[in-house]
Design an enzyme around this catalytic site. Structure first.
Site, PDB file in Angstrom:
ATOM      1  N   LYS A 103      -4.269 -17.769   1.064  1.00  0.00           N
ATOM      2  CA  LYS A 103      -5.223 -17.855   0.070  1.00  0.00           C
ATOM      3  C   LYS A 103      -5.230 -19.264  -0.269  1.00  0.00           C
ATOM      4  O   LYS A 103      -4.550 -20.162  -0.291  1.00  0.00           O
ATOM      5  CB  LYS A 103      -4.567 -17.000  -1.108  1.00  0.00           C
ATOM      6  CG  LYS A 103      -4.487 -15.691  -1.141  1.00  0.00           C
ATOM      7  CD  LYS A 103      -3.993 -14.766  -2.468  1.00  0.00           C
ATOM      8  CE  LYS A 103      -4.019 -13.573  -2.093  1.00  0.00           C
ATOM      9  NZ  LYS A 103      -5.558 -12.746  -2.144  1.00  0.00           N
TER      10      LYS A 103
ATOM     11  N   ASP B  62       1.348  -9.122  -7.906  1.00  0.00           N
ATOM     12  CA  ASP B  62       0.903  -8.072  -6.840  1.00  0.00           C
ATOM     13  C   ASP B  62       1.884  -6.857  -6.596  1.00  0.00           C
ATOM     14  O   ASP B  62       1.576  -6.204  -5.672  1.00  0.00           O
ATOM     15  CB  ASP B  62       0.794  -8.939  -5.452  1.00  0.00           C
ATOM     16  CG  ASP B  62      -0.543  -8.384  -4.764  1.00  0.00           C
ATOM     17  OD1 ASP B  62      -1.308  -7.462  -5.239  1.00  0.00           O
ATOM     18  OD2 ASP B  62      -0.521  -8.723  -3.361  1.00  0.00           O
TER      19      ASP B  62
ATOM     20  N   ARG C 211      -3.205  -2.564   1.778  1.00  0.00           N
ATOM     21  CA  ARG C 211      -3.455  -1.001   2.285  1.00  0.00           C
ATOM     22  C   ARG C 211      -2.403  -1.015   3.426  1.00  0.00           C
ATOM     23  O   ARG C 211      -2.226   0.230   3.930  1.00  0.00           O
ATOM     24  CB  ARG C 211      -5.079  -1.171   2.949  1.00  0.00           C
ATOM     25  CG  ARG C 211      -5.125  -2.163   3.732  1.00  0.00           C
ATOM     26  CD  ARG C 211      -6.880  -2.492   4.015  1.00  0.00           C
ATOM     27  NE  ARG C 211      -7.123  -3.393   2.823  1.00  0.00           N
ATOM     28  CZ  ARG C 211      -8.569  -3.751   2.530  1.00  0.00           C
ATOM     29  NH1 ARG C 211      -9.558  -3.411   3.564  1.00  0.00           N
ATOM     30  NH2 ARG C 211      -9.002  -4.471   1.656  1.00  0.00           N
TER      31      ARG C 211
ATOM     32  N   GLU D 290      -3.099  -6.865   2.930  1.00  0.00           N
ATOM     33  CA  GLU D 290      -2.061  -6.198   3.163  1.00  0.00           C
ATOM     34  C   GLU D 290      -1.598  -5.062   2.327  1.00  0.00           C
ATOM     35  O   GLU D 290      -0.589  -4.175   2.969  1.00  0.00           O
ATOM     36  CB  GLU D 290      -0.887  -7.469   3.237  1.00  0.00           C
ATOM     37  CG  GLU D 290      -0.430  -7.773   1.633  1.00  0.00           C
ATOM     38  CD  GLU D 290      -1.325  -8.086   0.800  1.00  0.00           C
ATOM     39  OE1 GLU D 290      -2.412  -8.575   1.029  1.00  0.00           O
ATOM     40  OE2 GLU D 290      -1.009  -7.989  -0.445  1.00  0.00           O
TER      41      GLU D 290
ATOM     42  N   ASP E 171      -4.682 -11.073   4.452  1.00  0.00           N
ATOM     43  CA  ASP E 171      -4.663 -10.904   3.204  1.00  0.00           C
ATOM     44  C   ASP E 171      -4.888  -9.636   2.862  1.00  0.00           C
ATOM     45  O   ASP E 171      -4.855  -9.184   1.570  1.00  0.00           O
ATOM     46  CB  ASP E 171      -5.478 -12.055   2.738  1.00  0.00           C
ATOM     47  CG  ASP E 171      -5.234 -12.449   1.193  1.00  0.00           C
ATOM     48  OD1 ASP E 171      -4.309 -11.901   0.656  1.00  0.00           O
ATOM     49  OD2 ASP E 171      -6.252 -12.684   0.789  1.00  0.00           O
TER      50      ASP E 171
ATOM     51  N   ASP F 117       2.055 -12.364  -2.861  1.00  0.00           N
ATOM     52  CA  ASP F 117       0.905 -12.391  -1.750  1.00  0.00           C
ATOM     53  C   ASP F 117       0.343 -13.785  -1.615  1.00  0.00           C
ATOM     54  O   ASP F 117      -0.458 -14.094  -2.522  1.00  0.00           O
ATOM     55  CB  ASP F 117      -0.130 -11.477  -2.175  1.00  0.00           C
ATOM     56  CG  ASP F 117      -1.200 -11.234  -1.263  1.00  0.00           C
ATOM     57  OD1 ASP F 117      -1.092 -11.717  -0.083  1.00  0.00           O
ATOM     58  OD2 ASP F 117      -2.161 -10.408  -1.639  1.00  0.00           O
TER      59      ASP F 117
ATOM     60  N   LYS G  70       2.125   0.027  -5.203  1.00  0.00           N
ATOM     61  CA  LYS G  70       2.083  -1.433  -4.101  1.00  0.00           C
ATOM     62  C   LYS G  70       2.864  -2.314  -4.709  1.00  0.00           C
ATOM     63  O   LYS G  70       2.949  -2.784  -5.646  1.00  0.00           O
ATOM     64  CB  LYS G  70       0.608  -1.935  -4.008  1.00  0.00           C
ATOM     65  CG  LYS G  70       0.733  -3.105  -3.606  1.00  0.00           C
ATOM     66  CD  LYS G  70      -0.936  -3.976  -3.122  1.00  0.00           C
ATOM     67  CE  LYS G  70      -0.705  -5.251  -2.689  1.00  0.00           C
ATOM     68  NZ  LYS G  70      -2.324  -5.707  -2.604  1.00  0.00           N
TER      69      LYS G  70
HETATM   70  N1  BES Z   1      -3.455  -8.669  -3.999  1.00  0.00           N
HETATM   71  C1  BES Z   1      -4.971  -8.857  -3.483  1.00  0.00           C
HETATM   72  C2  BES Z   1      -6.075  -8.486  -4.447  1.00  0.00           C
HETATM   73  C3  BES Z   1      -6.394  -9.130  -5.488  1.00  0.00           C
HETATM   74  C4  BES Z   1      -6.775 -10.420  -5.591  1.00  0.00           C
HETATM   75  C5  BES Z   1      -5.864  -8.844  -6.875  1.00  0.00           C
HETATM   76  C6  BES Z   1      -7.216 -11.235  -6.484  1.00  0.00           C
HETATM   77  C7  BES Z   1      -6.285  -9.304  -8.008  1.00  0.00           C
HETATM   78  C8  BES Z   1      -6.862 -10.795  -7.804  1.00  0.00           C
HETATM   79  C9  BES Z   1      -5.143  -8.392  -2.161  1.00  0.00           C
HETATM   80  O1  BES Z   1      -4.072  -8.371  -1.297  1.00  0.00           O
HETATM   81  C10 BES Z   1      -6.047  -8.914  -1.266  1.00  0.00           C
HETATM   82  O2  BES Z   1      -5.824 -10.456  -1.107  1.00  0.00           O
HETATM   83  N2  BES Z   1      -7.248  -8.518  -1.049  1.00  0.00           N
HETATM   84  C11 BES Z   1      -8.302  -8.984  -0.312  1.00  0.00           C
HETATM   85  C12 BES Z   1      -8.745  -8.158   0.555  1.00  0.00           C
HETATM   86  C13 BES Z   1      -9.836  -8.917   1.585  1.00  0.00           C
HETATM   87  C14 BES Z   1      -9.085  -9.569   2.440  1.00  0.00           C
HETATM   88  C15 BES Z   1     -10.331  -7.953   2.316  1.00  0.00           C
HETATM   89  C16 BES Z   1      -9.195  -9.563  -1.453  1.00  0.00           C
HETATM   90  O3  BES Z   1      -9.561  -8.809  -2.373  1.00  0.00           O
HETATM   91  O4  BES Z   1      -9.820 -10.617  -1.404  1.00  0.00           O
HETATM   92 ZN    ZN Z   2      -2.194  -8.048  -2.418  1.00  0.00          ZN
HETATM   93 MN    MN Z   3      -3.689  -9.733  -0.261  1.00  0.00          MN
END
Ligand code: BES
Ligand code: ZN
Ligand code: MN
Length: 496
Positions: free
Chosen positions: A277, A288, A351, A349, A347, A270, A265
């Site tokens: 966020k 990210d 996947r 994204e 968010d 992000d 990825k």
């Molecule tokens: N890059 C983030 C995941 C992440 C968040 C990694 C904080 C490390 C620390 C990912 O893209 C994301 O935002 N995931 C969301 C998914 C949700 C919207 C279903 C998450 O984990 O909050």
């Molecule tokens: Zn992300």
């Molecule tokens: Mn995200």
């Protein structure tokens, strides 16, 4: 940093610092024994006085001893508890930190004489090199006042008992290759997001390809549109920086051997997109792209080690930004697989860019595919910062990766991927939604990916909790390069 191997005569070895392990109350290693005898009991006296302390990783620096030619001796305590992987690494770390603050140009390290239960000499040697290099890594800070270069340039390693220097030498070189790959991964992760852009990742891949003789191809937005990578493009839509799709091929195996595919990825920042966020710690979303960076670092290591394998790296990379052209919650897009996706949260994204890369992987007829991604905050909640989340559609592959994590100290821990978790991804408007509810967020993210990996053996590493550290020690860790390298080395049949 140079390493060489040498069987030493501890009393008559000229060195800026001789490093000796001490296990109080138990038998001394060969080097410690010689030092003890040659110093006519001084060592024993110091130990009796309690100057070293009895905890794992405690140190005592002795400035020269009668009868010993080394300028200094550094004693490193194993501790009262039986030695194990972590305690051994802690000793190497403690040694490195202390020596980094001394004006030494060279050290002679006899920690390799220690026996770590369940591990062999090759493991001990590899861990010394990797842990030392890991501890000495410095963030390439942008500053007008750069830190002076460290004076300590070379390390002489006393080979583990029973390991000839001839066998040990290639092991050290391999460990150096892994450390070089890990450093690259950390450097990329640590770069600020205005420098580490999708284009920068593409250029890095291209220059790696030149140096290490890999084929590199980069698809631009037009090419992705033609192919139909609608999911990836939906994430890139809000950013002025164009997305890149990097394809890197290392051909170390037989020409007809099916390749292993690594997918990383590469979200270079992000923000969450329109599903923005919150502000606190948002800067950490520059990390990210650590999945992509770890895949590039692993490719570098694999090429330097000349592993007899064919390995393909696929890196979908873009920014996730809000903006006039950005994807909205509720938008429906068509992925490369043909399956449609209702994007309920911009968010989620990772996947979306991964699913198109995973479909693209099919064209290589892979023996297996492993993707690496900072995918879910939920994974940090589930496993903390110790282990990566590990999910797979194949029990054997999952077990192999878990074992590789265990041996390398770069651990991953399994989570289930049962059919039952698919339920939450249902959509009234498309083949699937890109999010399910909050429960089991790491697993539902992987379940989403599993809809795109039906044609091959696949494993997924969620590295959200392990790819970087926060707080005072903020910075990329280089994980899971060691895990991936160990996995690939085992696959190549060059265990050790
Ligand atoms: N890059 C983030 C995941 C992440 C968040 C990694 C904080 C490390 C620390 C990912 O893209 C994301 O935002 N995931 C969301 C998914 C949700 C919207 C279903 C998450 O984990 O909050
Ligand atoms: Zn992300
Ligand atoms: Mn995200």
């Amino acid at each position: 940093m140079e390493f060489s191997l040498k069987v030493i005569r501890p009393a008559h070895t000229k060195s800026d610092c001789l490093v000796i392990p001490i296990t109080q109350g138990r038998c001394l290693t060969p080097a410690a024994l010689v030092v003890e005898q040659s110093s006519s009991g001084t060592l024993q006296r110091l130990l009796k006085q309690g100057d070293l302390g009895k905890e794992n990783g405690k140190l005592l620096l002795i400035p020269g001893l009668e009868g010993i030619e080394a300028k200094r001796i550094l004693l490193v305590e194993t501790g009262a508890d039986p030695l194990n992987d972590n305690r051994f690494r802690a000793m190497v770390r403690a040694m490195t930190q202390t020596l980094d603050n001394l004006p030494v140009k060279e050290i002679t390290c006899a920690l390799g004489e220690l026996e770590v239960p369940g591990r062999d000499g090759a493991w001990v040697l590899e861990q010394i090199v990797l842990t030392l290099r890991e501890t000495r890594y410095r963030i390439p800070k942008e500053t007008i006042d750069p830190a002076p270069l460290p004076s300590w340039k070379s390390t002489i390693l006393v080979p583990p008992v029973g390991l000839s220097t001839k066998i040990a030498e290639p092991l050290v070189e391999r460990a150096q290759a892994i450390a070089n790959g890990t450093d690259l991964t950390r450097d990329l992760g640590n770069l600020p997001p205005n420098r580490c852009t999708p284009q920068h990742l593409a250029e890095t891949a291209q220059s790696l390809g030149k140096t290490w003789d890999c084929k590199v191809k980069v698809l631009d937005r037009d090419a992705m549109e033609k192919l139909g990578m609608g999911a990836l493009l939906a994430v890139a839509a809000g950013s002025h920086r164009p997305p890149q799709f990097i394809i890197m091929e290392y051909a170390g195996g037989k020409s007809k051997a099916r390749p292993l595919v690594l997918v990383g990825k590469g979200i270079t920042f992000d923000t969450g997109g329109i599903s923005l966020k919150p502000a606190p710690e948002m800067d950490e979303m520059k990390f990210d792209m650590c999945g992509a960076a770890s895949v590039l670092g692993t490719m570098r290591a694999v090429a330097e080690m000349k592993l007899p394998l064919n390995v393909v790296a696929l890196i979908p990379t873009c920014e996730n930004m809000p903006g006039g052209g950005a994807t909205r919650p509720g938008d429906v897009v068509r992925s490369l697989s043909g399956q449609t996706i209702e994007i309920l949260n911009t968010d989620a994204e990772g996947r979306l860019i991964l699913c198109d890369a995973l479909t693209y992987a099919e064209r290589f007829d892979p023996t297996l595919v492993v993707d690496v991604a900072t995918l879910t905050g939920a994974c940090v909640i589930a496993l903390g910062h110790e282990a990566a989340g590990l999910m797979a559609n194949d029990d054997g592959l999952r077990a192999e990766l878990q074992a590789a994590g265990d041996v390398s100290g770069d651990r991953a821990w399994p989570l289930p991927l049962w059919e039952d978790y698919q339920e939450g991804l249902k959509s009234n408007f498309a083949d699937m939604a890109n999010i399910a509810g909050r429960p089991g967020g790491t697993i539902t993210a992987a379940s989403f990916l599993s809809r795109f990996t039906k044609r091959y053996r696949w494993a997924h590493l969620d590295i959200a909790g392990v790819a970087w550290k926060s707080g005072k020690e903020k910075g990329a860790t280089g994980r899971p390069v060691r895990l991936l390298c160990r996995f690939l080395m085992d696959r190549a049949g060059s265990k050790g």
